[in-house]
Scaffold this motif. Structure first.
Motif, PDB file in Angstrom:
ATOM      1  N   ASP A 337      90.106  20.240  45.756  1.00 21.19           N
ATOM      2  CA  ASP A 337      88.906  19.971  46.567  1.00 21.19           C
ATOM      3  C   ASP A 337      88.116  21.352  46.806  1.00 21.19           C
ATOM      4  OD1 ASP A 337      89.369  17.090  46.715  1.00 21.19           O
ATOM      5  OD2 ASP A 337      90.779  17.278  48.307  1.00 21.19           O
ATOM      6  N   ARG A 338      88.083  22.220  45.898  1.00 17.55           N
ATOM      7  CA  ARG A 338      87.265  23.166  45.913  1.00 17.55           C
ATOM      8  C   ARG A 338      86.130  23.272  45.158  1.00 17.55           C
ATOM      9  NH1 ARG A 338      91.539  27.587  44.397  1.00 17.55           N
ATOM     10  NH2 ARG A 338      89.762  28.959  44.681  1.00 17.55           N
ATOM     11  N   ASP A 339      84.886  23.999  45.355  1.00 19.67           N
ATOM     12  CA  ASP A 339      83.745  23.806  44.510  1.00 19.67           C
ATOM     13  C   ASP A 339      84.023  24.643  43.196  1.00 19.67           C
ATOM     14  OD1 ASP A 339      81.441  23.851  43.101  1.00 19.67           O
ATOM     15  OD2 ASP A 339      80.213  24.715  44.858  1.00 19.67           O
ATOM     16  N   PRO A 340      84.252  23.872  42.052  1.00 17.91           N
ATOM     17  CA  PRO A 340      84.476  24.856  40.820  1.00 17.91           C
ATOM     18  C   PRO A 340      83.418  25.733  40.320  1.00 17.91           C
ATOM     19  CG  PRO A 340      84.150  22.456  40.327  1.00 17.91           C
ATOM     20  CD  PRO A 340      84.227  22.452  41.867  1.00 17.91           C
ATOM     21  N   ASP A 341      82.213  25.507  40.657  1.00 17.20           N
ATOM     22  CA  ASP A 341      81.240  26.329  40.198  1.00 17.20           C
ATOM     23  C   ASP A 341      81.278  27.786  41.113  1.00 17.20           C
ATOM     24  OD1 ASP A 341      79.924  24.384  38.693  1.00 17.20           O
ATOM     25  OD2 ASP A 341      78.702  23.719  40.195  1.00 17.20           O
ATOM     26  N   GLN A 342      82.156  27.912  42.081  1.00 17.42           N
ATOM     27  CA  GLN A 342      82.213  28.846  42.859  1.00 17.42           C
ATOM     28  C   GLN A 342      83.457  29.786  42.143  1.00 17.42           C
ATOM     29  OE1 GLN A 342      80.344  30.169  45.305  1.00 17.42           O
ATOM     30  NE2 GLN A 342      79.236  28.233  44.799  1.00 17.42           N
ATOM     31  N   ILE A 343      83.995  29.303  41.346  1.00 22.61           N
ATOM     32  CA  ILE A 343      85.242  29.966  40.582  1.00 22.61           C
ATOM     33  C   ILE A 343      84.581  30.939  39.319  1.00 22.61           C
ATOM     34  CG2 ILE A 343      87.280  29.734  39.342  1.00 22.61           C
ATOM     35  CD1 ILE A 343      87.499  28.937  42.044  1.00 22.61           C
ATOM     36  N   SER A 344      85.078  32.031  39.351  1.00 16.90           N
ATOM     37  CA  SER A 344      84.492  33.062  38.272  1.00 16.90           C
ATOM     38  C   SER A 344      85.812  33.925  38.121  1.00 16.90           C
ATOM     39  CB  SER A 344      83.254  34.038  38.478  1.00 16.90           C
ATOM     40  OG  SER A 344      83.735  34.771  39.586  1.00 16.90           O
ATOM     41  N   ILE A 345      85.673  34.527  36.732  1.00 15.53           N
ATOM     42  CA  ILE A 345      86.746  35.540  36.494  1.00 15.53           C
ATOM     43  C   ILE A 345      86.077  36.906  36.014  1.00 15.53           C
ATOM     44  CG2 ILE A 345      88.767  36.112  34.839  1.00 15.53           C
ATOM     45  CD1 ILE A 345      89.076  33.189  34.238  1.00 15.53           C
ATOM     46  N   PRO A 346      86.133  38.073  37.066  1.00 11.54           N
ATOM     47  CA  PRO A 346      85.813  39.062  36.697  1.00 11.54           C
ATOM     48  C   PRO A 346      86.086  39.732  35.560  1.00 11.54           C
ATOM     49  CG  PRO A 346      86.396  39.090  39.186  1.00 11.54           C
ATOM     50  CD  PRO A 346      86.782  37.676  38.251  1.00 11.54           C
ATOM     51  N   PRO A 347      85.328  40.390  34.742  1.00  9.24           N
ATOM     52  CA  PRO A 347      85.930  41.060  33.498  1.00  9.24           C
ATOM     53  C   PRO A 347      86.957  41.759  33.718  1.00  9.24           C
ATOM     54  CG  PRO A 347      83.407  41.567  33.875  1.00  9.24           C
ATOM     55  CD  PRO A 347      84.159  40.838  35.119  1.00  9.24           C
ATOM     56  N   TRP A 348      88.106  41.434  32.500  1.00  6.65           N
ATOM     57  CA  TRP A 348      89.341  42.050  32.671  1.00  6.65           C
ATOM     58  C   TRP A 348      89.387  42.393  31.065  1.00  6.65           C
ATOM     59  CZ3 TRP A 348      93.783  40.170  30.622  1.00  6.65           C
ATOM     60  CH2 TRP A 348      93.849  38.585  30.100  1.00  6.65           C
ATOM     61  N   ARG A 349      90.587  43.311  30.966  1.00  4.30           N
ATOM     62  CA  ARG A 349      90.944  43.624  29.353  1.00  4.30           C
ATOM     63  C   ARG A 349      92.409  43.653  29.386  1.00  4.30           C
ATOM     64  NH1 ARG A 349      90.717  50.093  28.319  1.00  4.30           N
ATOM     65  NH2 ARG A 349      91.682  50.811  30.271  1.00  4.30           N
ATOM     66  N   LEU A 350      92.987  43.578  28.110  1.00  6.16           N
ATOM     67  CA  LEU A 350      94.322  43.424  27.838  1.00  6.16           C
ATOM     68  C   LEU A 350      95.127  44.365  28.603  1.00  6.16           C
ATOM     69  CD1 LEU A 350      94.482  41.850  24.314  1.00  6.16           C
ATOM     70  CD2 LEU A 350      94.617  40.537  26.377  1.00  6.16           C
ATOM     71  N   HIS A 351      94.636  45.549  28.637  1.00 12.94           N
ATOM     72  CA  HIS A 351      95.452  46.724  29.435  1.00 12.94           C
ATOM     73  C   HIS A 351      95.655  46.463  30.788  1.00 12.94           C
ATOM     74  CE1 HIS A 351      97.177  50.786  29.375  1.00 12.94           C
ATOM     75  NE2 HIS A 351      96.276  50.875  30.230  1.00 12.94           N
ATOM     76  N   ASP A 352      94.818  45.448  31.499  1.00 17.50           N
ATOM     77  CA  ASP A 352      95.043  45.292  32.751  1.00 17.50           C
ATOM     78  C   ASP A 352      96.188  44.635  33.127  1.00 17.50           C
ATOM     79  OD1 ASP A 352      92.617  46.460  33.339  1.00 17.50           O
ATOM     80  OD2 ASP A 352      91.226  44.657  33.155  1.00 17.50           O
ATOM     81  N   ILE A 353      96.701  43.928  32.224  1.00 19.93           N
ATOM     82  CA  ILE A 353      97.953  43.353  32.396  1.00 19.93           C
ATOM     83  C   ILE A 353      99.090  44.454  32.732  1.00 19.93           C
ATOM     84  CG2 ILE A 353     100.056  42.144  31.209  1.00 19.93           C
ATOM     85  CD1 ILE A 353      97.905  40.736  29.446  1.00 19.93           C
TER      86      ILE A 353
END
Length: 433
Positions: A337-353
């Motif tokens: 019950d959350r607004d899906p349009d408010q969901i985003s993923i900031p840029p990330w790269r594999l090294h961030d793992i």
């Protein structure tokens, strides 16, 4: 030499062609003259004998009347004679320089560099890809002696202008490495890449994936399948570098001992590195297919689509992973019950793992020096003489830490309640490499 006369434009304009070459010598400067060919070409030249030279005088052709004025040609002749008095043969020097500039072709030099030098370096594949994709198509047929700073900048700016400023920096590093090798071999005296600054400012990374993002990445990776999906999973399970995981060999793995040994030539810091394989990692590796080469022999590469080279299609695969992650997270938000349009993923790269795993290990109470040993950092909390004696220690601690991390991953992927877990303080100081 025969009768001489002061050469002037009027005098030379009135000279007529004959059946043979005809010479007129200048009375003002000995050795300077003009030759009229049977076809009417009028060519300035100078005869000289370099100091110490034994034998006939040397002839140096200056250029044709019209392209050169009489005075310009006379001044050039005077320069040649001055050099000759010092023992220098300007014509021989220029011929050698022309030969040099028609040799040492960039394509040939790059081939030798990649085979004999860069092949010994762990960044060989990236260096090869950059040179062959960016530099050689534009300048590969040129002699290195005519490559200028402007040529290199044009390559870098074209990369930047297509929207890849950081890649432009990587290209500069590869080109600079190649040019410095040419300097070390005595092929050129100065690198044309010297004094070229990075085209884009790079800042230190501090991106840490949230538990929700980690869950989405792992579950999405499982839907993508081999080889990229398992690569992403193993990056989370082991916290090793992308190229180390991608280049994993079956011969490096002992599943019975739950041990992966990264050889020195593949480790970033040039040291053999033992990686404990948790039950999660062992189960994943056991499930992987084994590539069969022609003749039914098996490839030693764990992650490959050719059997000969490791997987390399990261850009396209990562974009697909990001898109599916976002789709999954928005679906989850809608179900909660959350607004899906408010969901985003900031840029990330594999090294961030790696940074993410380091952060999670700290929250699990793992000591910093143990986490650094897992990450195989060259420098860290323990250094100097102490590090020499302790480089093979903390084996039990590392094994325990990665086993706990395996349990944590299970909780993140299986327990929706993990989505609300506070990410805690970021453990960024460990991620300089």
């Amino acid at each position: 030499m025969t009768q001489s006369v002061k050469l002037t434009k009027t005098y030379i304009d009135n000279l007529q062609a004959s059946a043979k070459d005809a010479m007129s010598w200048d009375s003002e400067l000995k050795g300077f003259g003009v030759k009229v060919t049977p076809k009417g070409r009028k060519v300035f030249l100078v005869m000289h004998r370099p100091k110490g030279h034994i034998g006939a005088p040397k002839k140096y052709t200056i250029g044709t009347h019209g392209e050169w004025t009489v005075q310009q040609a006379r001044d050039r002749a005077r320069e040649i004679l001055t050099e000759s008095s010092k023992g220098n043969d300007t014509g021989a020097i220029e011929r050698a320089d022309r030969h040099r500039k028609s040799s040492d072709i960039l394509n040939d030099l790059a081939d030798t560099f990649l085979k004999k030098h860069a092949a010994q370096n762990r960044t060989h594949d990236e260096t090869k890809r950059i040179l062959e994709r960016e530099m050689l198509p534009k300048h590969g047929r040129k002699s290195i002696h005519v490559i200028t700073k402007h040529d290199i900048l044009s390559v870098l700016e074209s990369i930047r202008d297509r929207g890849s400023p950081i890649m432009a920096n990587r290209a500069l590093a590869a080109i600079r490495k190649f040019m410095n090798w040419c300097v070390s071999r005595g092929i050129i005296d100065v690198s044309p890449a010297d004094s070229i600054a990075h085209l884009a400012k790079e800042t230190s990374r501090d991106r840490v994936l949230t538990p929700e993002e980690t869950k989405a990445a792992l579950l999405t990776a499982r839907t993508i399948g081999y080889p990229f999906g398992p690569i992403v999973e193993l990056l989370f399970m082991t916290a090793q570098r992308r190229d180390e995981v991608t280049g994993m060999r079956w011969s490096e793995i002992d599943l019975d001992k739950a041990l992966w040994t990264i050889p020195a030539e593949r480790a970033k810091n040039g040291k053999v590195h033992d990686v404990h394989l948790s039950k999660c990692a062992v189960a994943l590796i056991r499930s992987l297919p084994r590539f069969v080469l022609t003749g039914k022999s098996k490839s030693d590469l764990v992650f490959t689509t050719t059997g000969e080279t490791p997987f390399s299609g990261f850009s396209k695969a990562k974009n697909a992973l990001d898109a599916k992650m976002l789709q999954a997270m928005r679906k989850q938000a809608s179900e909660n019950d959350r607004d899906p349009d408010q969901i985003s993923i900031p840029p990330w790269r594999l090294h961030d793992i790696r940074r993410t795993v380091a952060t999670e290990l700290s929250k699990l109470g793992i000591a910093i020096h143990v986490a650094e040993a897992i990450l195989n950092h060259k420098s860290g909390t323990i250094s100097g003489v102490t590090a020499v004696y302790q480089r093979n220690q903390f084996t039990a601690e590392r094994r325990d830490a990665l086993d706990k991390w395996c349990d944590r991953l299970d909780m993140i992927t299986l327990n929706d309640a993990a989505n609300g877990v506070d990410n805690g303080p970021q453990y960024n100081n460990m991620m300089a490499q």
